[in-house]
Write a protein that holds these residues in place. Structure first.
Motif, mmCIF file in Angstrom:
data_model
loop_
_atom_site.group_PDB
_atom_site.id
_atom_site.type_symbol
_atom_site.label_atom_id
_atom_site.label_comp_id
_atom_site.label_asym_id
_atom_site.label_seq_id
_atom_site.Cartn_x
_atom_site.Cartn_y
_atom_site.Cartn_z
ATOM 1 N N LYS A 518 35.184 40.890 42.050
ATOM 2 C CA LYS A 518 35.588 39.964 43.114
ATOM 3 C C LYS A 518 36.783 40.515 43.878
ATOM 4 N N LEU A 519 37.738 41.102 43.160
ATOM 5 C CA LEU A 519 38.904 41.700 43.808
ATOM 6 C C LEU A 519 38.490 42.926 44.619
ATOM 7 N N PHE A 520 37.506 43.662 44.117
ATOM 8 C CA PHE A 520 36.978 44.819 44.851
ATOM 9 C C PHE A 520 36.452 44.383 46.211
ATOM 10 N N GLN A 521 35.688 43.292 46.238
ATOM 11 C CA GLN A 521 35.105 42.834 47.498
ATOM 12 C C GLN A 521 36.163 42.324 48.470
ATOM 13 N N LEU A 522 37.275 41.783 47.966
ATOM 14 C CA LEU A 522 38.346 41.334 48.855
ATOM 15 C C LEU A 522 38.978 42.498 49.597
ATOM 16 N N PHE A 523 39.115 43.637 48.934
ATOM 17 C CA PHE A 523 39.759 44.799 49.550
ATOM 18 C C PHE A 523 38.754 45.733 50.226
ATOM 19 N N ASN A 534 29.196 49.384 30.440
ATOM 20 C CA ASN A 534 29.672 48.685 29.251
ATOM 21 C C ASN A 534 31.152 48.353 29.429
ATOM 22 N N PRO A 535 31.460 47.379 30.307
ATOM 23 C CA PRO A 535 32.869 47.096 30.627
ATOM 24 C C PRO A 535 33.608 46.456 29.460
ATOM 25 N N ILE A 536 34.931 46.610 29.451
ATOM 26 C CA ILE A 536 35.775 45.967 28.446
ATOM 27 C C ILE A 536 35.650 44.458 28.564
ATOM 28 N N SER A 537 35.659 43.965 29.807
ATOM 29 C CA SER A 537 35.498 42.545 30.078
ATOM 30 C C SER A 537 34.917 42.392 31.472
ATOM 31 N N SER A 538 34.497 41.172 31.808
ATOM 32 C CA SER A 538 33.845 40.950 33.094
ATOM 33 C C SER A 538 34.782 41.181 34.270
ATOM 34 N N ALA A 667 46.530 34.737 51.574
ATOM 35 C CA ALA A 667 46.308 33.310 51.278
ATOM 36 C C ALA A 667 45.294 33.151 50.143
ATOM 37 N N LYS A 668 44.228 33.957 50.150
ATOM 38 C CA LYS A 668 43.223 33.881 49.082
ATOM 39 C C LYS A 668 43.824 34.245 47.730
ATOM 40 N N LEU A 669 44.784 35.177 47.749
ATOM 41 C CA LEU A 669 45.407 35.623 46.502
ATOM 42 C C LEU A 669 46.589 34.741 46.108
ATOM 43 N N GLY A 670 46.934 33.776 46.959
ATOM 44 C CA GLY A 670 48.039 32.884 46.646
ATOM 45 C C GLY A 670 49.405 33.516 46.815
ATOM 46 N N ILE A 671 49.515 34.506 47.729
ATOM 47 C CA ILE A 671 50.788 35.198 47.981
ATOM 48 C C ILE A 671 51.405 34.603 49.243
ATOM 49 N N ASP A 672 52.631 34.111 49.141
ATOM 50 C CA ASP A 672 53.248 33.421 50.266
ATOM 51 C C ASP A 672 54.405 34.194 50.877
ATOM 52 N N GLN A 673 54.443 35.524 50.733
ATOM 53 C CA GLN A 673 55.460 36.335 51.395
ATOM 54 C C GLN A 673 54.817 37.619 51.894
ATOM 55 N N SER A 674 55.444 38.232 52.895
ATOM 56 C CA SER A 674 54.863 39.414 53.523
ATOM 57 C C SER A 674 54.844 40.589 52.545
#
Length: 791
Positions: A518-523, A534-538, A667-674
């Protein structure tokens, strides 16, 4: 793997102390994590027999019992719900000391004299069972010490095995190791084929032979599950951290611990038609023994009948086909499942069982039939029953096989640093079950099926080093001709880049190369990530195409802990393209956010902006002496602010990006500073120019300022490039020192002011020469950008 020392010593009994055995196991690579007594310390407890039980006259919940301890009969008051005449139980006599330094004394309970105490398992520190008295077998010898009778002067040894040593996940495997370490004789249990007493069997079809090369099954009729599991087996299971359930399940668990072969028992009446070992269908569901319903995937191997799946192969059985209290007829299963086919399957369903733990690490491919015979014999002895014939389906071509390995004496000496006599080499390898024959090139070593971790010559040398003793290997320093390595003067290296960024206030971060899809698709929206099989986790399943996601996660971690001023950088690989055309590109990336300077009374309170990170990038580009070869061009990236993004080019090729994090993404990541980021190709910025000496001019410089008005869309860098080309060969300095918008300038235009410096190496420049250069510059700017001189 957790096991009882006493159980191990029934297989192999080296004449060494417990401490020496534990230390030596760790030294050969079987690291001992814990040594735990199987029972708490107590004394004065014997096997007692309850002769009679009467109701206490003054207490409803107490009983007055007559208890024999062999040489005398004593009155004991007991409140346990399961006390009854004829029961044999632990009896703490007068003067006994129980765990917690609790001493047994003569007492009166509600007026009735009590001369001792009948004990539960928890009161003796044997287990947590506190439901009633610990019931002993009917043949327990009255008056004998309970510690001696139950063998409680024992310890449970827990070993942390590396994934390649699945052969030691059993008493048999550990006994082989101990026998080889000490040259002691190993005495395995005798296993003889069980003769069938009827012809009943189930048809078995293996539809996925690559995943299940061998499957063994047997029908056993008329099993009596009301018979208890014998105390010796319950104790061995308990000391291996396995809970006793019923005779059938206990036997399959016992064989798994003893021989290393996981097994499963099905209720025969629940099987429709026969057994089919196949891959699951994507729409199938299975309720497991623990009550969890799961949806199966088509990459999962299952044991099924002709109508539905019965179990996830090598992991866990289904609830409806499991052994229950009314089960009379069984189908026993013993199989070899391919390690790769089962790797990660249990974890992908949120499961982890003793069976999956072993199959994922490797099980002896030749063990299934032997384990079946052992389990059948134990079942007949403990729960009765009538065995049918053994049914075996085997795909020989799919079984693992290792060709003989050549072992050279000189290679052994080269790697271990000492000479081991040939007879000792043959003895050590033979003790491990490896057969050797000496030839012209060295030994030809045949590896047994239980040592699936040995396939190369270096593996054999490792075995010799283990058994010889790592602590006995000589210390020798390598001999080599050392010469200084050639270092290109026109190149800056990664350690220098790291030091430069640290000097500018950054801290280095090291993040995972795999990130949340999901983070990959955001960037990288619209780009298909390269997924791990065989990932460590999802949330760590996609290979990163940029270093930014990892830095952003590290920044969020700090922001969540009230660290608002952050400067991070990382160097590492990014992964671009599909598997068949994958490019692994070394990159360096950075991130800044928060205040420009640390808090302090003399420091500016402003926050960082685009030009702060641009200055850091320019310092990086100039570190190799080739800063002038890079240019900043207006660019774009889905993760960056469209108006604050620059593409960095060198010789027309893009080598990096710098800009502000896109507000929507923040905003999607919840970061409120530049937040400001850069990412550069490490190979591009490492290449520099070799410094060359140029004689300093002794003649004066000539300085002029020039202010022109151009359209708002004109880039300052493009304007400076034109000035450099038009300024003549003696233009040595050029700086943009002012950008003005406002009164006196058209709102659609801006004023750019530059400072120019000329200097001749051998004479003083005159005004005519400088004026000519200025005229050429102004003309070029007028033609190229429609510039006008600002008045």
């Amino acid at each position: 793997m957790k096991f009882s020392e006493q159980w191990l010593r029934t297989w192999v009994a080296p004449q060494v102390s417990r401490d020496e055995l534990v230390a030596r196991l760790s030294m050969v690579g079987l690291e001992v994590d814990a040594v735990t007594p199987v029972a708490a310390a107590f004394d004065g407890v014997v096997v007692g027999e309850v002769l009679s039980v009467e109701q206490h006259p003054d207490a409803d919940k107490l009983r007055v019992c007559q208890v024999s301890k062999g040489d005398e009969t004593l009155q004991v008051v007991c409140g346990a719900p399961n006390v009854r005449a004829g029961l044999k139980v632990p009896f703490a006599t007068l003067g006994a000391v129980l765990p917690g330094d609790f001493k047994i004394k003569k007492a009166k309970l509600r007026g009735a004299e009590s001369n001792g105490m009948l004990c539960s398992a928890s009161e003796l520190g044997i287990s947590d069972d506190n439901d009633g008295l610990l019931e002993l077998p009917a043949d327990a010898p009255v008056g004998n010490s309970l510690r001696d009778y139950l063998g409680l002067d024992d310890v449970a040894i827990e070993i942390g095995l590396t994934p390649n040593r699945g052969d030691c996940l059993s008493i048999a495997g550990l006994a082989r190791e101990v026998g080889a370490i000490y040259g002691a004789e190993v005495s395995p249990v005798g296993i003889e084929p069980v003769q069938a007493t009827h012809d009943a069997s189930l048809p078995v079809e293996v539809l996925a032979p690559a995943a299940c090369p061998r499957y063994v099954g047997r029908v056993v009729r008329n099993v009596d599950l009301s018979r208890p599991t014998p105390r010796w087996m319950v104790e061995r299971l308990r000391r291996s951290d396995v809970r006793s359930i019923d005779a059938v399940v206990d036997i399959t668990n016992y064989v798994m611990l003893e021989l290393g072969q996981p097994m499963h028992a099905f209720d025969l009446k629940q099987i429709q038609g026969g057994i089919r070992v196949r891959m699951a269908s994507a729409d199938e569901k299975l309720v497991l023994l623990d009550g969890l319903e799961i949806g199966l995937r088509d990459d999962t191997l299952v044991i099924a009948d002709h109508q539905r799946p019965l179990a996830i192969a090598g992991v866990m059985g289904g609830e409806h086909s499991g052994v229950a209290g009314d089960t009379r007829d069984l189908f026993l299963e013993s199989a070899f499942f391919d390690t790769i086919a089962l790797a990660g399957k249990a974890r992908s369903y949120g499961l982890h069982t003793d069976s999956s733990h072993r199959f994922e690490r490797g099980v002896d491919a030749q063990l299934a039939a032997t384990a079946m015979e052992r389990a059948t014999a134990l079942l007949l002895e403990i729960a009765g029953g009538e065995p049918g014939p053994l049914v075996e389906v085997c795909s020989t071509r799919d079984l693992p096989a290792v060709a003989p390995i050549t072992l050279r004496a000189e290679r052994v000496e080269q790697v271990l640093g000492l000479h081991i006599p040939p007879a000792d080499i043959e003895q050590m390898l033979g003790a491990l079950g490896l057969s050797c024959s000496l030839g012209e090139q060295g030994w030809s070593v045949t590896v047994p099926s239980h040592r699936f971790d040995i396939s190369l010559e270096i593996d054999l040398i490792e075995e010799l080093g283990r058994l010889y003793g790592y602590n006995r290997l000589p210390v020798r320093y390598p001999r080599a001709r050392l010469a200084p390595s050639v270092r290109a003067e026109a190149q800056i290296e990664l350690p220098d880049i790291r030091r430069l960024l640290v000097a500018r206030g950054y801290q280095e971060a090291i993040t995972y190369s795999f990130i949340d899809p999901k983070l990959f698709q955001l960037f990288s929206p619209g780009v298909e990530p390269l997924m791990l099989a065989n990932p460590i986790s999802s949330d760590m399943a996609a290979m990163r195409a940029s270093l930014w996601p990892g830095l952003i996660k590290a920044m969020e971690h700090n922001l969540n802990r009230q660290q608002s001023r952050i400067r991070l950088f990382e160097s590492g690989l990014r992964f671009v393209g599909r598997l068949e055309s994958l490019r692994q590109e070394p990159m360096v990336a950075g991130l800044i956010t928060g205040r420009r300077f640390p808090d302090g009374w003399a420091n500016d309170k402003g926050n960082v902006d685009f030009y702060d990170i641009k200055a850091d990038v320019e310092a990086l580009l100039a570190a190799a002496g080739a800063g002038a070869s890079f240019s900043f061009v207006k660019g774009g990236h889905p993760a960056l602010h469209p108006g604050q993004t620059a593409r960095i080019e060198r010789a027309g090729e893009t080598v990096g990006l710098v800009g502000a994090l896109h507000p929507e993404l923040a905003a999607k990541l919840g970061i409120d500073q530049s937040v400001y980021l850069f990412e550069l190709s490490l190979a591009a910025i490492e290449k520099g120019l070799l410094p060359r000496f140029a004689e300093l001019s002794r003649f004066p410089e000539v300085n002029r300022d020039l202010a022109v008005v151009v359209d708002e869309g004109v880039e300052g860098e493009a304007l400076l490039q034109v000035i450099r080309r038009s300024g003549g060969e003696h233009l040595i300095g050029l700086k943009l020192f002012d950008v003005y918008r406002g009164k006196g300038v058209d709102p659609a235009r801006k004023s750019l002011a530059v400072s120019l410096t000329w200097q001749h190496p051998s004479r003083t420049l005159n005004d005519d020469e400088v004026n000519a250069c200025m005229h050429e510059i102004v003309t070029s700017l007028e033609e190229g950008f429609g510039a006008t001189l600002r008045k």
